[in-house]
Scaffold this motif. Structure first.
Motif, PDB file in Angstrom:
ATOM      1  N   ASN A 141       0.815  -1.043  -0.025  1.00 41.99           N
ATOM      2  CA  ASN A 141      -0.081  -0.113   0.115  1.00 41.99           C
ATOM      3  C   ASN A 141       0.969   1.074   0.041  1.00 41.99           C
ATOM      4  O   ASN A 141       1.654   1.463   0.966  1.00 41.99           O
ATOM      5  CB  ASN A 141      -0.808  -0.012   1.442  1.00 41.99           C
ATOM      6  N   PRO A 142       0.949   2.043  -1.178  1.00 43.29           N
ATOM      7  CA  PRO A 142       1.897   2.943  -1.331  1.00 43.29           C
ATOM      8  C   PRO A 142       1.911   4.111  -0.073  1.00 43.29           C
ATOM      9  O   PRO A 142       0.727   4.498   0.457  1.00 43.29           O
ATOM     10  CB  PRO A 142       1.424   3.662  -2.584  1.00 43.29           C
ATOM     11  N   GLY A 143       2.875   4.304   0.545  1.00 49.39           N
ATOM     12  CA  GLY A 143       3.091   5.273   1.524  1.00 49.39           C
ATOM     13  C   GLY A 143       2.982   4.630   3.024  1.00 49.39           C
ATOM     14  O   GLY A 143       3.110   5.290   4.045  1.00 49.39           O
ATOM     15  N   ASP A 144       2.470   3.351   3.086  1.00 45.92           N
ATOM     16  CA  ASP A 144       2.299   2.598   4.248  1.00 45.92           C
ATOM     17  C   ASP A 144       3.465   2.218   4.852  1.00 45.92           C
ATOM     18  O   ASP A 144       4.072   1.095   4.428  1.00 45.92           O
ATOM     19  CB  ASP A 144       1.250   1.450   4.240  1.00 45.92           C
ATOM     20  N   LYS A 145       3.901   2.738   6.084  1.00 47.58           N
ATOM     21  CA  LYS A 145       5.256   2.395   6.598  1.00 47.58           C
ATOM     22  C   LYS A 145       5.095   0.969   7.770  1.00 47.58           C
ATOM     23  O   LYS A 145       6.128   0.786   7.876  1.00 47.58           O
ATOM     24  CB  LYS A 145       5.924   3.567   7.290  1.00 47.58           C
ATOM     25  N   ASP A 146       3.993   0.754   7.881  1.00 46.83           N
ATOM     26  CA  ASP A 146       3.632  -0.028   9.134  1.00 46.83           C
ATOM     27  C   ASP A 146       3.542  -1.708   8.168  1.00 46.83           C
ATOM     28  O   ASP A 146       4.086  -2.554   8.798  1.00 46.83           O
ATOM     29  CB  ASP A 146       2.376   0.013   9.777  1.00 46.83           C
ATOM     30  N   HIS A 147       3.039  -1.596   7.141  1.00 43.70           N
ATOM     31  CA  HIS A 147       2.646  -3.099   6.273  1.00 43.70           C
ATOM     32  C   HIS A 147       3.540  -2.844   5.223  1.00 43.70           C
ATOM     33  O   HIS A 147       3.109  -2.779   3.959  1.00 43.70           O
ATOM     34  CB  HIS A 147       1.127  -2.896   5.948  1.00 43.70           C
ATOM     35  N   THR A 148       4.817  -3.049   5.354  1.00 42.84           N
ATOM     36  CA  THR A 148       5.969  -2.976   4.200  1.00 42.84           C
ATOM     37  C   THR A 148       5.781  -4.360   3.587  1.00 42.84           C
ATOM     38  O   THR A 148       5.369  -5.275   4.072  1.00 42.84           O
ATOM     39  CB  THR A 148       7.233  -2.617   4.836  1.00 42.84           C
ATOM     40  N   LEU A 149       6.636  -4.579   2.456  1.00 39.80           N
ATOM     41  CA  LEU A 149       6.790  -5.571   1.759  1.00 39.80           C
ATOM     42  C   LEU A 149       7.043  -6.934   2.561  1.00 39.80           C
ATOM     43  O   LEU A 149       6.671  -8.146   2.748  1.00 39.80           O
ATOM     44  CB  LEU A 149       7.992  -5.531   0.863  1.00 39.80           C
ATOM     45  N   LYS A 150       8.149  -6.680   3.602  1.00 41.17           N
ATOM     46  CA  LYS A 150       8.687  -7.902   4.421  1.00 41.17           C
ATOM     47  C   LYS A 150       7.346  -8.349   5.604  1.00 41.17           C
ATOM     48  O   LYS A 150       7.825  -9.570   6.298  1.00 41.17           O
ATOM     49  CB  LYS A 150       9.874  -7.397   5.338  1.00 41.17           C
ATOM     50  N   LYS A 151       6.773  -7.512   5.817  1.00 44.39           N
ATOM     51  CA  LYS A 151       5.629  -7.839   6.928  1.00 44.39           C
ATOM     52  C   LYS A 151       4.323  -8.209   6.421  1.00 44.39           C
ATOM     53  O   LYS A 151       3.332  -8.607   7.446  1.00 44.39           O
ATOM     54  CB  LYS A 151       5.449  -6.336   7.731  1.00 44.39           C
ATOM     55  N   ILE A 152       4.035  -8.346   5.181  1.00 46.86           N
ATOM     56  CA  ILE A 152       2.775  -8.949   4.629  1.00 46.86           C
ATOM     57  C   ILE A 152       3.104 -10.182   4.067  1.00 46.86           C
ATOM     58  O   ILE A 152       3.934 -10.555   3.150  1.00 46.86           O
ATOM     59  CB  ILE A 152       2.369  -7.801   3.503  1.00 46.86           C
ATOM     60  N   VAL A 153       2.231 -11.205   4.484  1.00 47.84           N
ATOM     61  CA  VAL A 153       2.278 -12.507   3.730  1.00 47.84           C
ATOM     62  C   VAL A 153       1.832 -12.386   2.369  1.00 47.84           C
ATOM     63  O   VAL A 153       1.187 -11.752   1.785  1.00 47.84           O
ATOM     64  CB  VAL A 153       1.085 -13.368   4.265  1.00 47.84           C
ATOM     65  N   LYS A 154       2.958 -13.078   1.507  1.00 44.02           N
ATOM     66  CA  LYS A 154       2.933 -12.923  -0.089  1.00 44.02           C
ATOM     67  C   LYS A 154       2.130 -14.304  -0.698  1.00 44.02           C
ATOM     68  O   LYS A 154       2.654 -15.262  -0.147  1.00 44.02           O
ATOM     69  CB  LYS A 154       4.312 -12.940  -0.426  1.00 44.02           C
TER      70      LYS A 154
END
Length: 188
Positions: A141-154
């Protein structure tokens, strides 16, 4: 905002080339400036990522990850032109055993019904015989510093079982939150 964080993370483990046709963007990234503000200057400058403005720089890659935008028009119809152009470009470099992974937001079936025929035509190769595909929908989600690439199940997938496992293992390497492998590209 999707491709850059991915490329930076993959460059921690693999030789990675980040190609963009926008020469100005590549020059900015080389200087440590990310106009999307997804990544800080120090991260860009210390990464192992090779920035490329010349598409020939990707000619020796084995895995291609396409992260182009899929804008929608005023009636919510997706513009697939960026996907067409990227698929055609990648197809011109595709070799046997290569894997092309799409991350762009598309409707179910778009990867195999729209993109794969372009790859086949551009490469002269046969899908699931000479080259393979995967799909892992972008989740940033652009600009979201809490839910970054490494923190979201892919979510991951592949064009056959072997490639599905390959794609999943590839993403597991960079995603501490984990992955969720699904049964097909269309399901992903």
């Amino acid at each position: 905002y999707v491709g850059l964080p991915l490329a930076i993370e993959f460059s921690n483990y693999f030789n990675t080339v980040g190609y963009d046709k926008n020469i100005k963007r590549i020059k900015e990234l080389k200087k440590g400036f990310d106009r999307t503000r997804e990544l800080e200057k120090n991260i860009l400058l210390k990464s192992n990522l090779e920035y490329a403005e010349d598409s020939d720089s990707i000619s020796n890659c084995d895995v291609y990850i396409i992260t182009v935008p899929t804008p929608i028009d005023k009636i919510n119809k997706p513009n697939l032109e960026p996907l067409r152009a990227a698929s055609q470009l990648i197809g011109s470099y595709l070799k046997k055993e290569n894997v092309v992974i799409y991350e762009s937001t598309v409707y179910p079936g778009a990867t195999e019904q729209f993109c794969v025929p372009i790859l086949e035509k551009s490469s002269g190769l046969n899908y699931n015989k000479d080259f393979f595909c995967g799909y892992s929908p972008e989740r940033i989600n652009p600009g979201d510093k809490d839910h970054t690439l490494k923190k979201i199940v892919k979510v991951t997938s592949g064009s056959n079982d072997k490639i599905s496992h390959f794609v999943d293992k590839l993403y597991k390497k960079i995603i501490p939150a984990g992955t969720h492998r699904v049964s097909s590209i269309a399901v992903a």
